[in-house]
Design a protein around this motif. Structure first.
Motif, PDB file in Angstrom:
ATOM      1  N   LEU A 122       3.435   3.625  -3.385  1.00  0.00           N
ATOM      2  CA  LEU A 122       2.162   2.920  -3.225  1.00  0.00           C
ATOM      3  C   LEU A 122       1.730   2.254  -4.531  1.00  0.00           C
ATOM      4  N   LEU A 123       1.859   2.958  -5.643  1.00  0.00           N
ATOM      5  CA  LEU A 123       1.482   2.364  -6.932  1.00  0.00           C
ATOM      6  C   LEU A 123       2.406   1.206  -7.281  1.00  0.00           C
ATOM      7  N   LEU A 126       1.383  -2.090  -5.792  1.00  0.00           N
ATOM      8  CA  LEU A 126       0.216  -2.757  -6.375  1.00  0.00           C
ATOM      9  C   LEU A 126       0.565  -3.530  -7.646  1.00  0.00           C
ATOM     10  N   TYR A 303       1.330   3.031 -16.231  1.00  0.00           N
ATOM     11  CA  TYR A 303       1.265   1.915 -15.275  1.00  0.00           C
ATOM     12  C   TYR A 303       1.135   0.590 -16.017  1.00  0.00           C
ATOM     13  N   ALA A 343      -5.247  -6.698  -6.527  1.00  0.00           N
ATOM     14  CA  ALA A 343      -4.675  -5.352  -6.619  1.00  0.00           C
ATOM     15  C   ALA A 343      -5.676  -4.309  -6.131  1.00  0.00           C
ATOM     16  N   LEU A 344      -6.950  -4.473  -6.501  1.00  0.00           N
ATOM     17  CA  LEU A 344      -7.963  -3.513  -6.061  1.00  0.00           C
ATOM     18  C   LEU A 344      -8.135  -3.563  -4.546  1.00  0.00           C
ATOM     19  N   ALA A 347      -5.335  -1.725  -3.046  1.00  0.00           N
ATOM     20  CA  ALA A 347      -5.505  -0.282  -3.258  1.00  0.00           C
ATOM     21  C   ALA A 347      -6.483   0.307  -2.252  1.00  0.00           C
ATOM     22  N   THR A 350      -5.045   1.365   1.071  1.00  0.00           N
ATOM     23  CA  THR A 350      -4.345   2.655   1.148  1.00  0.00           C
ATOM     24  C   THR A 350      -5.279   3.789   1.546  1.00  0.00           C
ATOM     25  N   GLY A 358      -5.262   7.698  -1.800  1.00  0.00           N
ATOM     26  CA  GLY A 358      -5.862   6.381  -1.981  1.00  0.00           C
ATOM     27  C   GLY A 358      -6.986   6.388  -2.993  1.00  0.00           C
ATOM     28  N   LEU A 361      -5.430   6.303  -6.334  1.00  0.00           N
ATOM     29  CA  LEU A 361      -4.887   4.974  -6.593  1.00  0.00           C
ATOM     30  C   LEU A 361      -5.987   3.993  -6.987  1.00  0.00           C
ATOM     31  N   VAL A 362      -7.100   4.035  -6.269  1.00  0.00           N
ATOM     32  CA  VAL A 362      -8.224   3.141  -6.576  1.00  0.00           C
ATOM     33  C   VAL A 362      -8.735   3.408  -7.987  1.00  0.00           C
ATOM     34  N   ILE A 365      -6.331   1.855 -10.498  1.00  0.00           N
ATOM     35  CA  ILE A 365      -6.423   0.399 -10.553  1.00  0.00           C
ATOM     36  C   ILE A 365      -7.737  -0.053 -11.187  1.00  0.00           C
TER      37      ILE A 365
END
Length: 408
Positions: A122-123, A126, A303, A343-344, A347, A350, A358, A361-362, A365
């Motif tokens: 997932l990452l 993005l 990242y 990208a956001l 994210a 997800t 998710g 992840l948010v 990002i």
């Protein structure tokens, strides 16, 4: 109008006046204008001085939608003199090379650190997304022209397409590994998001190219142009397809159609987009939270490093394989670091499939967006100067400042 609304209008007026003088201030500080606007928004926003009313900050989603739709449409201008069979393959290869390597490096870094293949996928999905508004603002501010600049604009047009496709593929892979959802249904959903955007952009673009400017020949109306543009973006939202991709295809369809004086159409959108972009960048700064840097952590740092390394190595290798000019090989990956809203937005998607993962992840990002938005435009500006493509010195006395390169 209620009297209580007047202070908010006053704030928007201050935003626009500051945006008008930001070129001179940024030049004095030797900063890209977009960085100055984002930093200014951060300082006056809730995270620091909290000078902006909540009602203004809450305008960010709609302002983002409008501004980025205009930027996406302007990317279509790159296709006016674009021969896909002669230039398309090299540009596509560069975009694909940087996207694949950035995703690959991010995947390896995330998996090495956490040992979670779903999170790593997932990452990685993005990583390829860039921030076209920030990059194009730097190009416009420096009045850059040349092979590198043309390649950057063309690659940005392909980036959104590849970004959505790659994210969709990796999301399906993550769901399959996690045993969630129906892969076939997700694949069909991804195909609809991409294919529907192409169909919508081509359909409205074909009509737009033939109808706009008929009332007064050769002079397309601002109302007609923005009407078609917002119609496309709005329908994309209703149909749950990529509005950025739809607007890029809309612009490309108009650019390749010979029924209209195309430059006038893009110049009109360029001019009308400036106030929206000024407000968008300032509100983007207001949305940033300094406390997010505290949660950056090792995964956020890795990242940032992995994504940047993937861009530099992937862009350079792909450019070398397609025999691109040395100025492109040496600078293309460096010029595309900025990353923000796209990208956001991916994210956030997800969250629907992996709520807990998710959220993490948010947060990654959001924190890394601060880093990319503050140093990314400066790196783009540096590489343009290294390539000796900025023309701002020759036009320093000109009062005609545009966000995106003027059409020829």
């Amino acid at each position: 109008m209620e009297a209580t609304e007047l202070p908010n209008i006053f704030v928007l007026g201050i935003f626009l006046m500051f945006g008008g003088s930001a070129y001179a201030i940024a030049r004095t500080l030797r900063l890209p204008r977009v960085t100055l606007l984002v930093i200014s928004g951060l300082i006056i926003g809730p995270s620091v001085l909290n000078l902006v009313p909540d009602e203004i900050v809450e305008l960010f989603p709609i302002m983002s939608y409008i501004a980025l739709s205009m930027v996406a449409f302007r990317l279509g201008e790159a296709f006016i003199d674009f021969d896909f069979f002669k230039k398309g393959f090299p540009v596509f290869s560069i975009s694909l090379g940087k996207a694949v390597l950035a995703s690959g490096f991010v995947f390896c870094a995330a998996y090495f650190l956490r040992g979670d293949i779903v999170f790593a996928l997932l990452l990685a999905g993005l990583a390829p997304a860039s921030a076209p508004a920030a990059i194009l603002d730097v190009i416009s501010e420096t009045k850059s022209k040349g092979k590198l600049t043309n390649t950057i604009v063309s690659v940005l047009a392909f980036d959104n397409i590849l970004g959505v496709i790659l994210f969709s593929v990796l999301l399906v892979a993550a769901e399959t590994i996690a045993g969630k959802g129906e892969p076939t249904q997700e694949i069909l959903g991804g195909l609809w998001e991409i294919g529907g955007a192409f169909l919508l952009g081509i359909s409205i673009g074909w009509i737009m190219a033939r109808l706009v400017g008929r009332l007064e020949k050769g002079k397309p109306s601002l109302l007609e142009i923005t009407g078609f543009l917002f119609l496309c973006a709005g329908l994309a939202y209703q149909l749950k397809i990529s509005y950025l991709l739809a607007c890029i295809v809309l612009g490309a369809t108009v650019a390749k159609n010979r029924a209209q004086p195309k430059q006038n159409i893009f110049l009109t959108v360029e001019d009308v987009s400036e106030p929206f972009l000024v407000i968008f960048f300032l509100l983007a700064g207001c949305e940033l939270d300094l406390s997010a840097l505290q949660s950056l952590g090792v995964i956020g740092i890795l990242y940032v490093l992995a994504r940047c390394l993937g861009f530099v190595v992937g862009g350079s290798l792909a450019a070398r394989l397609v025999n691109a000019e040395p100025v492109v090989r040496q600078n293309i990956g460096w010029s595309l670091f900025p990353q923000a809203g796209i990208a956001l937005g991916l994210a956030v998607i997800t969250l629907e499939y992996f709520p807990q993962l998710g959220q993490f992840l948010v947060s990654v990002i959001v924190s890394t967006t601060m880093v990319f938005e503050l140093f990314g435009p400066a790196v783009t500006r540096w590489r343009l100067y290294k390539a000796q493509e900025p023309q701002e010195a020759a036009t320093a006395q000109s009062a005609d400042f545009a966000f995106v390169q003027k059409s020829k």
